[in-house]
Design an enzyme around this catalytic site. Structure first.
Site, PDB file in Angstrom:
ATOM      1  CG  HIS A 153      -0.251  -0.055   2.536  1.00 57.46           C
ATOM      2  ND1 HIS A 153       0.472   0.992   3.055  1.00 57.46           N
ATOM      3  CD2 HIS A 153      -0.211  -1.045   3.460  1.00 57.46           C
ATOM      4  CE1 HIS A 153       0.945   0.661   4.244  1.00 57.46           C
ATOM      5  NE2 HIS A 153       0.548  -0.588   4.520  1.00 57.46           N
ATOM      6  CB  CYS A 180       2.226  -3.291   5.332  1.00 51.44           C
ATOM      7  SG  CYS A 180       0.664  -3.968   5.935  1.00 51.44           S
TER       8      CYS A 180
END
Length: 475
Positions: free
Chosen positions: A402, A418
């Site tokens: 992301h 992440c």
């Protein structure tokens, strides 16, 4: 000596084929007949200088020689068979010729002869239209330019070769083939929208292919101006990225649903059915031909004549500018994340299309194999929140690839696991790869060199890809 015999026969039949003279000279040279070799080299003109004084790899002329010998031997065998057939035919005709006064024979023969008589311009019936069509097609094919890419250095660089081989399949080359050069780094080949032009091969007819180098490293000459071809190549490289996305999306759709998409719209549904983020004119043109290819591939079959016609074997279609009349990228796209140097790459086989700098979480970022299970725009309703404007969930985890509102964390280990990317990078990646793309997180796989184009890949979005029903808590 057998090769010399067939090559001698060949140049007698094709005295204008400079390459044939050169190859015959090489055969004489190998057999110690230097006087005959020098004569042949003189007849070969500029071919001798091009091959002997440049750094052109030897396997180019060796492949050409193999093909030329095959053609010469086959022609000899055909000639023998033809002479035998004519002898048999003559004997049969002598036995079957009817009497001169056979009823109706004279009338039928006259009608047959009249039907074949040329008109006042010397043309046979129906020949004019056929010649006009054939001439237009030949002219179009003669002016056709096809592209491919191969490891820098050409045929003899030790890396992937141009397939199918232009010298073993000269019938595929109706005009000119331009070969772009892929830079090699480690085990990888690096794709670039602006790859340099390495060389061209042009079909001059009569079995002659002309080689022109544009790389000063492999040519002891002043390379010709290739700016026009370079501009065309830029369009071609963009089309290959579109087709790589389309091919990967169709494959992923089939792998996950068990069915093929019937139309491009099946890949463009609102979240969570947004297999691709949007489309382009090129993707619209290529969808049906690509779908037919993937179906044939899934069935373990070669493309039919209908598929080849759609692909571009007639000089038209979305693959008509690509050597082999098929998409350049032969393997679906995959994402590789390298934790050791904070890199995320988009690859197809051994070719890297993109190599981005990313932020990770150190030991908190899990290694393993995943797929992109969904793609969402503006996670949690914001384009400037902690997850940026795009997010792509990793299957079976609470991790995602992301964006971020902490740009300084790119290149560092500051996430909870992440993969963080800059706004420009995540938005391009979101458009470049489909849902269902495999993701491999590992160590030591990718080169350090970044590979990010000036002209970013983007599609035109046609559907809602937000997900207001869920609040994301990626790590």
């Amino acid at each position: 000596m057998g090769n010399s015999h067939y090559l001698k026969k060949y140049v007698q039949m094709h005295p204008d084929n400079k390459m044939g003279w050169y190859l015959l000279g090489k055969e004489y040279e190998k057999n110690g007949k230097h006087g005959k070799a020098n004569y042949c080299f003189n007849q070969s003109g500029g071919i001798y200088e091009a091959f002997e004084t440049s750094k052109m790899p030897s396997d180019i002329w060796e492949e050409y020689e193999t093909k030329l010998l095959q053609q010469a031997k086959e022609k000899h065998r055909r000639s023998v068979r033809m002479r035998r057939s004519l002898m048999i035919l003559m004997l049969l005709l002598i036995a079957l010729i009817p009497p001169v006064d056979a009823p109706g024979q004279s009338k039928k023969s006259a009608e047959a002869v009249l039907a074949k008589q040329p008109d006042s311009m010397g043309n046979h019936p129906n020949d004019a239209a056929d010649k006009e069509r054939d001439g237009a097609a030949d002219l179009q094919e003669k002016d056709r330019v096809m592209f491919t890419a191969a490891q820098e250095g050409g045929f003899g660089a030790g890396g992937p070769q141009v397939k199918p081989g232009p010298f073993t399949h000269p019938e595929l080359l109706k005009g000119k083939l331009a070969v772009l050069e892929l830079k090699k780094q480690g085990n990888w080949l690096l794709w670039d929208r602006h790859m340099p032009l390495g060389f061209t091969l042009e079909n001059k007819g009569a079995g002659t292919l002309t080689y022109q180098s544009y790389n000063p490293k492999t040519c002891s000459c002043q390379p010709s101006d290739g700016s026009e071809l370079t501009n065309e190549a830029l369009t071609w490289t963009g089309e290959q990225e579109e087709q790589a996305l389309l091919y990967s999306a169709i494959k992923a759709y089939r792998n996950n649903t068990g069915n093929f998409p019937d139309q491009l719209g099946d890949l463009l549904r609102p979240f969570p059915g947004n297999w691709v983020s949007g489309t382009t004119d090129g993707m619209k043109d290529a969808f049906q031909p690509m779908l037919k290819r993937v179906k044939a591939e899934a069935a373990g079959q070669e493309p039919t004549d209908e598929v080849r016609a759609l692909d571009g074997s007639k000089g038209k279609g979305p693959f008509s500018k690509t050597w082999g009349n098929k998409p350049f990228f032969e393997e679906p796209l995959k994402i590789v994340v390298d934790k050791s140097n904070h890199r995320l790459a988009v690859i197809s086989g051994q070719i890297i299309l993109r190599n981005y700098k990313v932020g990770l979480g150190g030991i908190r970022t899990p290694e393993g194999r995943y797929v992109i299970s969904d793609k969402v725009m503006n996670p949690n309703g914001r384009s400037n929140g902690e997850f940026g404007s795009r997010g792509m969930q990793l299957s079976g985890t609470n991790y995602a690839i992301h964006g971020t509102d902490e740009q300084d964390s790119i290149g560092a280990d500051e996430s909870q696991g992440c993969v963080r990317m800059s706004k420009e990078d995540i938005e391009e990646l979101f458009d470049l790869v489909p849902m269902g793309t495999p993701v491999v997180i590992t160590k030591g796989a990718l080169p350090d060199e970044l590979l990010v184009p000036k002209e970013r890949f983007h599609t035109k979005r046609e559907q809602d890809q937000t997900n207001p029903r869920e609040t994301y808590h990626w790590l």
